[in-house]
Design a protein around this motif. Structure first.
Motif, PDB file in Angstrom:
ATOM      1  N   ARG A   1       0.841  -1.203   0.000  1.00  0.00           N
ATOM      2  CA  ARG A   1       0.000   0.000   0.000  1.00  0.00           C
ATOM      3  C   ARG A   1       0.877   1.256   0.000  1.00  0.00           C
ATOM      4  O   ARG A   1       0.624   2.202  -0.751  1.00  0.00           O
ATOM      5  CB  ARG A   1      -0.882   0.014   1.258  1.00  0.00           C
ATOM      6  CG  ARG A   1      -1.744   1.271   1.391  1.00  0.00           C
ATOM      7  CD  ARG A   1      -2.571   1.275   2.667  1.00  0.00           C
ATOM      8  NE  ARG A   1      -1.823   1.658   3.854  1.00  0.00           N
ATOM      9  CZ  ARG A   1      -1.545   2.909   4.233  1.00  0.00           C
ATOM     10  NH1 ARG A   1      -1.955   3.929   3.488  1.00  0.00           N
ATOM     11  NH2 ARG A   1      -0.863   3.151   5.339  1.00  0.00           N
TER      12      ARG A   1
ATOM     13  N   ASP B   1       2.865   1.900  -3.269  1.00  0.00           N
ATOM     14  CA  ASP B   1       1.922   2.513  -4.193  1.00  0.00           C
ATOM     15  C   ASP B   1       1.691   3.982  -3.841  1.00  0.00           C
ATOM     16  O   ASP B   1       1.549   4.829  -4.725  1.00  0.00           O
ATOM     17  CB  ASP B   1       0.583   1.759  -4.044  1.00  0.00           C
ATOM     18  CG  ASP B   1      -0.116   1.594  -5.373  1.00  0.00           C
ATOM     19  OD1 ASP B   1       0.522   1.752  -6.420  1.00  0.00           O
ATOM     20  OD2 ASP B   1      -1.321   1.284  -5.348  1.00  0.00           O
ATOM     21  N   TRP B   2       1.623   4.274  -2.558  1.00  0.00           N
ATOM     22  CA  TRP B   2       1.437   5.660  -2.125  1.00  0.00           C
ATOM     23  C   TRP B   2       2.558   6.541  -2.687  1.00  0.00           C
ATOM     24  O   TRP B   2       2.298   7.591  -3.275  1.00  0.00           O
ATOM     25  CB  TRP B   2       1.430   5.741  -0.596  1.00  0.00           C
ATOM     26  CG  TRP B   2       1.236   7.130  -0.072  1.00  0.00           C
ATOM     27  CD1 TRP B   2       2.141   8.165  -0.125  1.00  0.00           C
ATOM     28  CD2 TRP B   2       0.058   7.659   0.545  1.00  0.00           C
ATOM     29  NE1 TRP B   2       1.609   9.290   0.420  1.00  0.00           N
ATOM     30  CE2 TRP B   2       0.334   9.017   0.846  1.00  0.00           C
ATOM     31  CE3 TRP B   2      -1.177   7.134   0.885  1.00  0.00           C
ATOM     32  CZ2 TRP B   2      -0.603   9.839   1.469  1.00  0.00           C
ATOM     33  CZ3 TRP B   2      -2.105   7.954   1.504  1.00  0.00           C
ATOM     34  CH2 TRP B   2      -1.822   9.287   1.788  1.00  0.00           C
TER      35      TRP B   2
ATOM     36  N   LYS C   1       0.830   7.897  -5.827  1.00  0.00           N
ATOM     37  CA  LYS C   1       0.221   9.165  -5.414  1.00  0.00           C
ATOM     38  C   LYS C   1       1.232  10.311  -5.261  1.00  0.00           C
ATOM     39  O   LYS C   1       1.059  11.388  -5.819  1.00  0.00           O
ATOM     40  CB  LYS C   1      -0.521   8.932  -4.092  1.00  0.00           C
ATOM     41  CG  LYS C   1      -1.291  10.145  -3.602  1.00  0.00           C
ATOM     42  CD  LYS C   1      -2.103   9.787  -2.368  1.00  0.00           C
ATOM     43  CE  LYS C   1      -2.806  11.014  -1.820  1.00  0.00           C
ATOM     44  NZ  LYS C   1      -3.730  11.621  -2.782  1.00  0.00           N
TER      45      LYS C   1
ATOM     46  N   TRP D   1     -14.753  12.283  -1.991  1.00  0.00           N
ATOM     47  CA  TRP D   1     -13.801  12.312  -0.872  1.00  0.00           C
ATOM     48  C   TRP D   1     -14.512  12.233   0.483  1.00  0.00           C
ATOM     49  O   TRP D   1     -14.290  13.066   1.361  1.00  0.00           O
ATOM     50  CB  TRP D   1     -12.941  13.594  -0.929  1.00  0.00           C
ATOM     51  CG  TRP D   1     -12.134  13.712  -2.177  1.00  0.00           C
ATOM     52  CD1 TRP D   1     -12.476  14.387  -3.307  1.00  0.00           C
ATOM     53  CD2 TRP D   1     -10.845  13.133  -2.457  1.00  0.00           C
ATOM     54  NE1 TRP D   1     -11.496  14.253  -4.271  1.00  0.00           N
ATOM     55  CE2 TRP D   1     -10.494  13.507  -3.773  1.00  0.00           C
ATOM     56  CE3 TRP D   1      -9.951  12.333  -1.718  1.00  0.00           C
ATOM     57  CZ2 TRP D   1      -9.293  13.105  -4.378  1.00  0.00           C
ATOM     58  CZ3 TRP D   1      -8.763  11.959  -2.327  1.00  0.00           C
ATOM     59  CH2 TRP D   1      -8.445  12.336  -3.635  1.00  0.00           C
TER      60      TRP D   1
ATOM     61  N   PRO E   1      -6.494   6.594   3.285  1.00  0.00           N
ATOM     62  CA  PRO E   1      -6.170   8.028   3.195  1.00  0.00           C
ATOM     63  C   PRO E   1      -5.711   8.458   1.806  1.00  0.00           C
ATOM     64  O   PRO E   1      -5.730   9.639   1.488  1.00  0.00           O
ATOM     65  CB  PRO E   1      -5.060   8.212   4.245  1.00  0.00           C
ATOM     66  CG  PRO E   1      -4.583   6.846   4.598  1.00  0.00           C
ATOM     67  CD  PRO E   1      -5.692   5.895   4.298  1.00  0.00           C
ATOM     68  N   ALA E   2      -5.294   7.490   0.958  1.00  0.00           N
ATOM     69  CA  ALA E   2      -4.915   7.864  -0.401  1.00  0.00           C
ATOM     70  C   ALA E   2      -6.144   8.252  -1.230  1.00  0.00           C
ATOM     71  O   ALA E   2      -6.011   8.868  -2.289  1.00  0.00           O
ATOM     72  CB  ALA E   2      -4.178   6.714  -1.087  1.00  0.00           C
TER      73      ALA E   2
ATOM     74  N   GLU F   1      -8.010   6.328  -2.895  1.00  0.00           N
ATOM     75  CA  GLU F   1      -8.023   5.570  -4.148  1.00  0.00           C
ATOM     76  C   GLU F   1      -8.821   4.282  -4.018  1.00  0.00           C
ATOM     77  O   GLU F   1      -8.925   3.702  -2.949  1.00  0.00           O
ATOM     78  CB  GLU F   1      -6.585   5.276  -4.590  1.00  0.00           C
ATOM     79  CG  GLU F   1      -5.921   6.544  -5.105  1.00  0.00           C
ATOM     80  CD  GLU F   1      -4.437   6.411  -5.391  1.00  0.00           C
ATOM     81  OE1 GLU F   1      -3.941   5.268  -5.508  1.00  0.00           O
ATOM     82  OE2 GLU F   1      -3.772   7.453  -5.492  1.00  0.00           O
TER      83      GLU F   1
ATOM     84  N   LEU G   1      -7.384  -4.282   2.490  1.00  0.00           N
ATOM     85  CA  LEU G   1      -6.390  -4.164   1.426  1.00  0.00           C
ATOM     86  C   LEU G   1      -6.711  -2.943   0.579  1.00  0.00           C
ATOM     87  O   LEU G   1      -7.832  -2.804   0.083  1.00  0.00           O
ATOM     88  CB  LEU G   1      -6.406  -5.419   0.550  1.00  0.00           C
ATOM     89  CG  LEU G   1      -6.169  -6.745   1.280  1.00  0.00           C
ATOM     90  CD1 LEU G   1      -6.460  -7.921   0.347  1.00  0.00           C
ATOM     91  CD2 LEU G   1      -4.736  -6.816   1.786  1.00  0.00           C
ATOM     92  N   CYS G   2      -5.728  -2.058   0.401  1.00  0.00           N
ATOM     93  CA  CYS G   2      -5.933  -0.807  -0.323  1.00  0.00           C
ATOM     94  C   CYS G   2      -5.207  -0.826  -1.660  1.00  0.00           C
ATOM     95  O   CYS G   2      -3.976  -0.926  -1.695  1.00  0.00           O
ATOM     96  CB  CYS G   2      -5.397   0.380   0.469  1.00  0.00           C
ATOM     97  SG  CYS G   2      -6.206   0.637   2.034  1.00  0.00           S
ATOM     98  N   GLY G   3      -5.951  -0.734  -2.747  1.00  0.00           N
ATOM     99  CA  GLY G   3      -5.331  -0.569  -4.060  1.00  0.00           C
ATOM    100  C   GLY G   3      -5.052  -1.883  -4.770  1.00  0.00           C
ATOM    101  O   GLY G   3      -4.919  -2.936  -4.159  1.00  0.00           O
TER     102      GLY G   3
END
Lengths: 231, 231
Positions: free
Chosen positions: A100, A103-104, A108, B37, B46-47, B49, B61-63
């Protein structure tokens, strides 16, 4: 001998150089200027993105995603290796946190800050129509975005020893790639983010960081604090 | 029950929905509009996404990067699983090719085409100052960029059964996420790229694709060819 095609002020290239240094994987550095779009480079990676890692003259790996996962698998499967996956510490959940954050920073933060900052301060010096000065409006927006990312690193560093947890990981080196380029450009107001500064100081003092601190790109000199370990 | 927080016209969300369908992993869909948002959403990622996958109420799990690698590991380690890693077929070199292409579509193609096309044709309808019409100059540039990516898919499809090789992989679903959104928006000139069209036709005919073809987003209707398997 492995070969890493990279640009010395490219954050992704830097993150992989740091990882290779940490894991004592020797690679010859080949310089590539990303704005030149050389046909010989595009023939290897049609995406035109850095870095490229050629492993032992056979396997060609394009981009940080393919390179990081390959290196982690390569080192883990070595007969002499025991213990957890290097730079992907912990269990599957912990590895997801590393991914994560990778990827940030490579996603981002690159979109919000680093990519355009490099275009404004470095690439545009080499524009085909002659050097272009940075746009004050764009620079102001990028600096605002940077403060948000510094705040996030400070937040994480205030809670954990390293960005993804108690162990050093690919996440720290992804972040270090971006912050070290911005630091070279004199753009990081470390004093306003003491927790982020402590994190960066610990990382910058590592042996793996030394070759990056010695890099210079013609026409763009870093501030004296760039190489100072007690900056 | 797993939960997937997603937006029905988000290419990354779609790629993960397709993967979950292919692997028969059931997940409840939670809708999130990325331009809103919402604080409750940002508290989870917080991203800001998409997508987010909550596995069994525990693991968040993010992304796409964290989700894809986690799913591949999760399915492979299941006692009933034999054979290669699902959707990461072949050896480590083959997996690197999958990862290179995932990065191509979720990274390069998103930057070159899909992200801004979505902003122009969908997000800007919901801009806080009222709906904004697409800019003809921006749309022209995006369509030129799209033709380059269609050409690349046609090139790969002319040489291989699926984009990364002979087996279906995460690369096909990453690409499908982007092309299916652009197809919904009526932006893909398939007739000019027959090899790309054959690839997309085979993918679109799969059972995993059906739920996506049934999706509608209020105010933006797809052309009739969007759901036609013999488009």
């Amino acid at each position: 001998m492995h070969k890493l095609t990279q640009f010395r002020l490219c954050p992704r290239s830097r993150s992989i150089r740091l990882v290779l240094n940490e894991l004592s994987i020797d690679a010859e550095l080949l310089d590539e200027r990303p704005w030149e779009w050389r046909p010989a480079f595009l023939a290897k990676n049609p995406a035109g993105e850095l870095p490229l890692l050629e492993m032992g003259g056979e396997t060609l790996l394009c981009g940080t995603y393919a390179i990081s996962e390959f290196i982690a698998e390569e080192v883990s499967k070595h007969p002499a290796h025991t213990g957890p996956v290097p730079l992907f510490p912990g269990n599957r959940e912990a590895r997801s946190e590393v991914r994560r954050l990778v990827d940030w920073f490579h996603g981002k933060m690159d979109r919000d800050v680093t990519h355009e900052m490099m275009v404004q301060k470095v690439h545009n010096r080499h524009a085909s129509g002659g050097p272009q000065a940075p746009s004050p409006d764009v620079m102001r927006a990028l600096r605002t975005n940077l403060s948000y990312h510094l705040g996030y690193v400070a937040f994480l560093s205030g809670q954990r020893r390293w960005l993804a947890g108690e162990e050093l990981s690919f996440a720290d080196f992804a972040a270090a790639g971006h912050f070290s380029v911005l630091d070279y450009l004199g753009e990081v107001p470390w004093e306003s983010y003491p927790d982020a500064k402590i994190w960066y100081q610990r990382l910058k003092s590592r042996k793996s960081f030394r070759p990056l601190l010695a890099d210079r790109f013609p026409g763009v000199a870093p501030p004296p604090s760039y190489t100072d370990l007690d900056f």
